[in-house]
Design an enzyme around this catalytic site. Structure first.
Site, PDB file in Angstrom:
ATOM      1  N   GLU A 166      -6.584  46.479  32.055  1.00  0.00           N
ATOM      2  CA  GLU A 166      -7.343  47.469  31.449  1.00  0.00           C
ATOM      3  C   GLU A 166      -7.935  48.204  32.536  1.00  0.00           C
ATOM      4  O   GLU A 166      -9.263  48.143  32.460  1.00  0.00           O
ATOM      5  CB  GLU A 166      -8.003  46.622  30.629  1.00  0.00           C
ATOM      6  CG  GLU A 166      -8.632  47.829  29.359  1.00  0.00           C
ATOM      7  CD  GLU A 166      -9.672  46.887  28.437  1.00  0.00           C
ATOM      8  OE1 GLU A 166      -9.466  47.582  27.018  1.00  0.00           O
ATOM      9  OE2 GLU A 166     -10.385  46.163  28.753  1.00  0.00           O
ATOM     10  N   GLU A 183     -14.924  39.587  23.238  1.00  0.00           N
ATOM     11  CA  GLU A 183     -14.880  39.988  24.438  1.00  0.00           C
ATOM     12  C   GLU A 183     -16.335  40.502  24.782  1.00  0.00           C
ATOM     13  O   GLU A 183     -16.919  41.310  24.086  1.00  0.00           O
ATOM     14  CB  GLU A 183     -14.002  41.144  24.670  1.00  0.00           C
ATOM     15  CG  GLU A 183     -14.222  41.611  26.116  1.00  0.00           C
ATOM     16  CD  GLU A 183     -13.303  42.818  26.424  1.00  0.00           C
ATOM     17  OE1 GLU A 183     -12.836  43.072  27.464  1.00  0.00           O
ATOM     18  OE2 GLU A 183     -13.196  43.817  25.442  1.00  0.00           O
TER      19      GLU A 183
END
Length: 260
Positions: free
Chosen positions: A240, A143
């Site tokens: 998130e 990520e």
């Protein structure tokens, strides 16, 4: 229709971690993700998943000493042995939780170490992770994280990430595409999501600039979600984000996507 997974490390903090599985299910989520499960026995988490009819779609490999500011070890030359053990430990949980994705954090750039050295370490460690994960039927993901939330993080842009994925093999390593990080670092999130679709194994969302729930910031999320759906992406989208207030009070955006 997009599929959303509650990130129960950040959402439902009104109750203890193990009680957040039931809270997420009651709110209409059919899947969850979280940062780190390692404080709890895998069997106990597996029971909470089963009892609430939930899938676990993502969690992170051990990041080093998180409480003292470490954010992964995959690019750190002096931590290779520790990294390998961390992947093996994570996969014990992946198997027990039937979780198909494992996020491998790159780490912070140490002072005085050439970037080429870090990149070579990162590639070697990701190759190892891909081999080990494949044996367990798990796909590792990386990520890009923005320079504001984690200053000094090794991997910042999707361009860097896709180069690394191409080197390891897209069938072996995937992209965790967090639209929040992309909006801050690169922008143009809808086009990016479409262009990067062959690499994307998992998505995450939060509104900018506050990293709160969709609808609290600058992004036109109904447009973005429709575009992602039209692109053909059928994976999970992890929520998130940090709720601005109570988690349930901030779920108005989720009403049209909620499981019946």
């Amino acid at each position: 229709m997009p599929k959303f997974a509650a990130n129960i490390s950040m959402m439902f903090n009104e109750v203890p971690f193990l009680d957040r599985f039931a809270a997420a299910r009651a709110a209409g989520f059919e899947a969850v993700e979280f940062l780190f499960p390692y404080e709890h026995p895998a069997a106990e988490i597996a029971r909470r998943l089963e009892d609430n009819g939930l899938q676990n779609v993502l969690f992170n490999a051990p990041p080093g000493d998180w409480n003292n500011g470490e954010r992964g070890t995959a690019s750190l030359p002096d931590r290779r042995a520790e990294f390998r053990e961390s992947i093996k430990h994570a996969l014990e949980y992946s198997v027990a939780l039937k979780c198909p994705r494992l996020h491998v954090m790159a780490g912070l750039v140490p002072a005085g170490v050439p970037r080429d050295t870090l990149l070579a370490t990162y590639a070697a460690n990701l190759d190892f992770a891909a081999e080990e994960c494949a044996k367990a039927g798990v796909k590792p993901v990386i990520e890009p994280i923005n320079h504001r939330d984690i200053l000094g993080f090794f991997l910042n842009t999707t361009t860097e990430a896709t180069r690394i994925i191409d080197a390891i093999g897209p069938e072996r390593l995937g992209l965790q595409f967090d639209l929040y990080h992309c909006q801050i670092t690169e922008g143009d999130v809808t086009r990016k999501a479409q262009e990067l679709l062959p690499y994307i194994a998992h998505m995450q969302v939060a509104d900018t600039p506050g990293r709160n729930e969709p609808g609290t910031g600058e992004v036109n999320w109904p447009f973005v979600f429709d575009a992602i759906d039209a692109s053909g992406y059928r994976g999970w989208i992890g929520c998130e984000y940090r709720p601005k207030g109570e988690t349930l009070a901030g779920l108005g955006w989720f009403a049209k996507y909620r499981a019946g």
